[in-house]
Design a protein around this motif. Structure first.
Motif, short mmCIF file in Angstrom:
data_model
loop_
_atom_site.label_atom_id
_atom_site.label_comp_id
_atom_site.label_asym_id
_atom_site.label_seq_id
_atom_site.Cartn_x
_atom_site.Cartn_y
_atom_site.Cartn_z
N ARG A 2 0.60 -0.90 -0.02
CA ARG A 2 0.32 0.01 0.20
C ARG A 2 0.52 1.24 0.13
N SER B 179 -7.42 6.07 -3.26
CA SER B 179 -7.91 6.70 -2.35
C SER B 179 -6.74 7.35 -1.24
N TRP B 180 -5.90 6.47 -0.67
CA TRP B 180 -5.09 6.87 0.57
C TRP B 180 -3.74 7.42 0.13
N GLU B 181 -3.48 7.49 0.77
CA GLU B 181 -1.68 8.38 1.03
C GLU B 181 -0.50 7.61 0.96
N VAL C 293 2.38 4.32 3.52
CA VAL C 293 1.54 3.99 4.67
C VAL C 293 1.86 3.25 6.10
N ASP D 282 -0.27 2.76 11.14
CA ASP D 282 -1.76 2.80 10.35
C ASP D 282 -2.69 1.43 9.29
N SER E 78 -5.80 -1.20 10.52
CA SER E 78 -6.63 -0.70 9.64
C SER E 78 -6.59 -2.54 9.13
#
Length: 317
Positions: free
Chosen positions: A28, A38-40, A43, A47, A51
């Motif tokens: 990711r 959509s994520w920055e 990671v 975080d 998740s």
């Protein structure tokens, strides 16, 4: 619905586990993987752990998003995830997927997504939708392989990562899946016609057409059709004969030659799509698609041994 995990030919589709955190954070955080998501990135492990814990505790059959972990059967390494968002009415859902770059281009995403779709449609869901950035051609091809149909494009619809993007909208109905295998428009490559070397084409045509009942599909000759070989045969050097579902290309030749395979697809758009896909994967396209003198839209490439693949369709109308 059967309990997880589910085994496919090469994969394990299962719940997320705490041990998946490092692999999840790694793929990711890959800029290429995150580009259309959509994520920055990156990671963080913190975080990612949060998740993964939420994914592991989620109820697969409840409305909302459920994330399936996808691992290799050989070794058990996490390589990606497939997500499903079940609508409150439990008759509609949305599909998403993310795979590590090192494991893309091998059919894993298709294999995993089909497994997940089997579970989703098995609960009575009638429709699954999906959307992706219009530039994300790999996801578009995956959705098409899964049987999704393009239903629209929302131009300049999403502001993400500092730019406006076009969104492509896809849909798949339960009845579409039931009949997908019977629909030739879902296929790309559907035939391969071998070359058969002959010493006398006229005699060979007489045998196949007059004695065996094959029809003659075409015969060609044009200086512009020569490919890789200055002495590629000319009229009456090559012809196609066919009967029932069998097609053979008869070619008069002398000496040693490599094999030439003819891969047929239904439309010029599919030829173009295969050309883009194979180029993206590093294939050297020896001749890009164009309409050949005999009326077929064709591209040509070679394998490492020098065998020539000719991919063709009727020209666009």
């Amino acid at each position: 619905m059967a309990e997880l995990p589910v085994l496919t030919e090469r994969l394990v589709v299962r719940r997320f586990e705490a041990g998946d955190t490092a692999a999840f954070a790694a793929y990711r955080s890959d800029p290429e993987v995150a580009r259309y998501q959509s994520w920055e990135h990156p990671v963080s492990e913190v975080d990612a752990a949060r998740s993964v814990a939420a994914f592991a505790a989620a109820d697969e059959g409840a409305p909302g998003w459920f994330q399936y972990a996808v691992a290799l059967r050989a070794g058990g390494d996490l390589i990606g995830d497939v997500a499903v968002c079940l609508h409150n009415n439990r008759m509609q859902a949305e599909l998403g997927f993310t795979f590590a770059r090192a494991h893309q281009g091998r059919g894993y995403a298709t294999e995993a997504a089909r497994c997940v779709l089997d579970r989703v449609f098995g609960t009575g869901v009638r429709r699954v939708s999906a959307e992706c950035d219009a530039r994300n051609t790999a996801s578009v091809r995956l959705l098409e392989r899964l049987g999704f149909g393009l239903e629209g494009c929302r131009r300049g619809h999403t502001w993400i990562k500092g730019e406006w993007t076009d969104d492509l909208l896809f849909g798949l109905l339960a009845e579409d899946r039931a009949h997908a295998a019977e629909r030739p428009d879902r296929q790309e490559i559907f035939a391969c016609r071998p070359n058969l070397w002959v010493s006398d084409l006229t005699a060979a045509l007489r045998f196949y057409a007059d004695l065996l009942g094959f029809r003659v599909g075409w015969r060609w000759s044009d200086a512009r059709s020569c490919f890789l070989d200055a002495d590629e045969p000319t009229e009456p050097g090559t012809a196609l004969v066919a009967r029932d579902q069998v097609q053979i290309i008869l070619t008069r030749t002398a000496g040693s030659h490599t094999t030439r395979l003819h891969l047929d697809v239904h439309t010029a758009a599919q030829v173009d799509r295969l050309c883009r896909e194979w180029r993206e994967r590093g294939a050297d396209i020896a001749e890009p698609p164009f309409v050949r003198p005999w009326g077929m839209y064709e591209m040509r490439l070679q394998d490492p041994d020098g065998n020539v693949l000719r991919v063709s369709s009727p020209p666009a109308r």
